[in-house]
Write an enzyme that holds these catalytic residues in place. Structure first.
Site, short mmCIF file in Angstrom:
data_model
loop_
_atom_site.label_atom_id
_atom_site.label_comp_id
_atom_site.label_asym_id
_atom_site.label_seq_id
_atom_site.Cartn_x
_atom_site.Cartn_y
_atom_site.Cartn_z
N ASN A 186 0.83 -1.21 0.00
CA ASN A 186 0.00 0.00 0.00
C ASN A 186 0.86 1.26 0.00
OD1 ASN A 186 -2.38 -1.44 0.03
ND2 ASN A 186 -2.82 -1.09 2.20
N HIS A 197 -14.09 2.35 -16.14
CA HIS A 197 -14.05 1.63 -14.87
C HIS A 197 -15.34 0.85 -14.60
CE1 HIS A 197 -13.58 1.41 -10.32
NE2 HIS A 197 -12.42 0.96 -10.74
#
Length: 701
Positions: free
Chosen positions: A59, A449
């Site tokens: 991350n 998306h």
């Protein structure tokens, strides 16, 4: 093995004047800290804690290479305008460095604790010097047979300039001295890349009569044998380092004759992205550190770490370790939906009613099977599909290729700009084109998306459209790890909208008056605003008014303001936001009717689900879009209503489960901090409740 230091002492940034919002990047850091808390939670199985520790690293890598990199570019360009949360790029960057430095320090403290616990359970990370003579001999053989042949020492001197250092790869900085040189002469310098195609952890043959499993790190083995690479020189110091570069693609889509070729060029240019972070072993030789900072032109974002750099290796280590199932979550075998299980004709099953899939509790194989039947069914005329991120051995791609080879009209909108999946998507696009599919790369300036599949089938009463809409990607691998919702429907309005949406993505089409969908960037934001304002009107009239919205992130300023206004009108709003949230809940006079909770647990909470009470006649939507500026204004996104009342109630039940969680849920406080939603009631863990087969079947009578 648990310390990290930031080079230099950044001046303390001033507190922003704006108090209505939480900064997006600082909110993200709080999210990653919640992931770290899972690694620190003693009730989580040991190897699962190791995985969470790895996720913190991956991350942070993405955050640094994209978000921090963008802020660094703004500072270099002299841009100093504050964002809507009150932070200037320079002030925000300084705060990010401080908070991430503290987080990494906490991460390595946790790593030290976990490796101690692993040792008690028979898993030992050892140094080369801790091995006995027999073990050293076998490790020496492994080095000379396997490792040494792929190493390349790269010297730095007048005739050999500083080599390219690849982003997020591990290197050794080697400070050398000629054997005949005086000690006061300037040392020599070289770097050695640690091979990324070899395992970072090497199992050492066990000692006789020992049940322990011992591992050493690859970089430690190379360091031990560093002299084999520099005959005639003495290694004064050997220390690992790692560089993070700007990985955000900058595309000139309008000027690109071929978007695929333009992205391939940008991927090559990404190797030379500007440096944004340098990680090095604590105690690194000062000469090496100064040279690295000078050559890489980085000074302000240097982390000195005591412990292995890049803990992402722990994910594969924990996942592949044999014989330690007692330290993992019980294996989940997703159920196959009974609607499909009871028939050989999936289209017939869908004609009897809509169907909802809840991943990972229900198998993504149902979607694969749907596409496989569509590819081979002679009655199917056309298949249209969007692909954003697909798995490495995607059955869906194989089905699409077979359908095209069988003469069906197959159209695939492939998003080449899916960050860090660009190369994989380029490969799939070429494979699909070779099979005869019509491959489209979406609209200029917009990422595609939306997650949608349209199958057009010739039936006795005419053409019928079968539509699948999802909250997550068409990726069988992540469908076992993420919580997502998929809807199969033959509703005519959904079919009409699906047809128009694909026409807009592949051809020229004027804006459409959508019958069922909300589509970004055209009208989704306006439709959501209208739904929120309608709840405010219901509240003002004394009718039931409540919003429950589940998503990954909420950072769009106008959306936050709309929710504030609805709260002030008396609407009860419960937000389930896994990651970034710029809204401050519970502020008197502003948001006292809003709660925000985040759930971080075994599975990644990924579904986007929106519920509006609508005066006692609830409406439920599933969507591909978070409530972020990029989703609502710069992407093709989709939200679709769940019309079937039985399926609507299932979605509402899923939302209620999240609101009842008092084990893994954290509640956002007005100050931007999160506290666990624990209370004196019986523990309720939403993901475990969803795992309960009996409970699940009760939802689906």
């Amino acid at each position: 093995m648990g310390n990290v230091m930031m080079e230099g002492k950044p001046s303390k940034p001033k507190q922003p004047q704006t108090a209505k919002y939480i900064n997006r990047d600082l909110s993200w850091i709080e999210f990653n800290r919640r992931v770290l808390e899972e690694a620190q939670d003693g009730s989580t199985p040991l190897l699962e804690r190791i995985k969470f520790l790895s996720i913190v690293s991956t991350n942070l890598d993405e955050f640094m290479s994209v978000r921090a990199a963008g802020l660094t570019d703004q500072v270099k360009a002299g841009y100093n305008k504050a964002d809507f949360t009150g932070y200037t790029p320079d002030g925000l960057l300084r705060r990010i460095r401080k908070r991430t430095g503290n987080m990494v320090q906490d991460q390595y403290r946790t790593y030290r604790e976990l490796t101690r616990t692993l040792g008690k359970e028979g898993l030992v990370f050892a140094a080369y010097d801790d091995l006995n003579a027999s073990q050293k001999k076998q490790m020496d053989r492994y080095y000379h047979d396997i490792v040494y042949p792929v190493l390349t020492p790269m010297a730095v001197d007048q005739s050999r300039p500083f080599p390219l250092v690849h982003s997020l790869h591990l290197y050794l900085a080697v400070v050398l001295q000629k054997e005949r040189d005086r000690e006061d002469e300037e040392p020599y310098f070289a770097i050695v890349q640690v091979p990324s195609n070899l395992s970072r952890t090497i199992q050492v043959p066990g000692r006789s009569n020992s049940v322990k499993m011992t591992y050493i790190m690859l970089e430690d083995l190379i360091e031990t044998h560093i002299q084999s690479l520099f005959a005639g020189y003495t290694a004064l110091a050997v220390h690992p380092f790692r560089l993070t570069r700007n990985a955000d693609l900058t595309l000139n889509e309008e000027g690109a004759e071929d978007l695929l070729e333009e992205i391939e060029k940008e991927l090559r240019r990404r190797r030379w992205g500007s440096p944004v972070r340098l990680e090095a072993a604590k105690g690194i030789h000062p000469y090496a550190l100064d040279l690295l900072k000078e050559e890489l032109e980085i000074a302000d974002n240097t982390f000195l770490i005591e412990g292995p750099l890049d803990l992402s290796f722990l994910m594969k280590f924990a996942a592949t370790l044999p014989g330690f199932d007692a330290f993992r979550y019980p294996k989940l075998e997703p159920g196959y939906p009974r609607e499909f299980e009871e028939t050989d004709d999936l289209f017939e099953a869908l004609r009897t009613g809509d169907m909802l899939l809840y991943h990972p509790y229900e198998s993504f194989a149902a979607v694969d099977d749907f596409l496989e039947q569509a590819a081979t069914d002679p009655a199917v005329m056309a298949i249209k599909m969007t692909l954003y991120r697909v798995s490495g051995n995607s059955a869906l791609v194989q089905s699409l290729a077979r359908a095209a080879e069988a003469g069906k009209q197959v159209t695939v909108v492939v998003e080449l700009k899916a960050r860090f999946d660009e190369e994989r998507n380029i490969a799939w696009a070429r494979k699909l084109e070779k099979a005869g599919c019509h491959v489209v790369y979406g609209l200029v300036g917009l990422k595609t998306h939306a997650k949608i599949t349209l199958v057009v089938r010739q039936e006795e009463d005419g053409l019928r459209r079968y539509v699948h809409v999802g909250t997550g990607n068409y990726n069988g691998s992540t469908a076992r790890l993420y919580t997502d919702i998929g809807l199969f429907t033959t509703h005519p309005d959904v079919g009409d909208d699906a047809t128009v949406l694909f026409n807009e993505m592949t051809g020229y089409s004027t804006p459409h008056d959508w019958k069922a969908f909300g589509v970004a960037p055209a009208d989704m934001k306006a439709k959501l605003f209208a739904l929120i304002r309608r709840e405010a009107e219901h509240a003002a009239a004394g009718r039931p008014a409540r919003i429950i919205a589940k998503m990954n992130a909420l950072s769009h300023q106008e959306m936050v303001d709309e929710l504030y206004a609805a709260s002030q009108a008396g609407v009860k709003i419960d937000l389930i936001v896994r990651g970034v949230c710029c809204l401050k809940p519970g502020v008197p006079g502003l948001s006292e009717n809003i709660t925000v909770r985040s759930i971080v647990d075994r599975f990644l909470e990924h579904s986007r689900l929106f519920s509006f009470d609508n005066g006692g006649e609830p409406q439920v939507w599933l969507s591909s879009a978070d409530w972020m500026t990029r989703n609502l204004t710069r992407r093709i996104e989709l939200m679709c209503p769940v019309v079937d009342l039985r399926l609507r109630d299932i979605v509402l039940q899923i939302l209620r489960l999240s609101l009842m969680d008092n084990v893994k849920a954290r509640q956002l406080q007005p100050n931007g901090q999160y506290v666990r939603a624990n209370n004196a009631l019986t523990p309720f863990r939403s993901q475990f409740e969803a795992l309960d087969v009996v409970t699940w079947k009760q939802w689906r009578p």
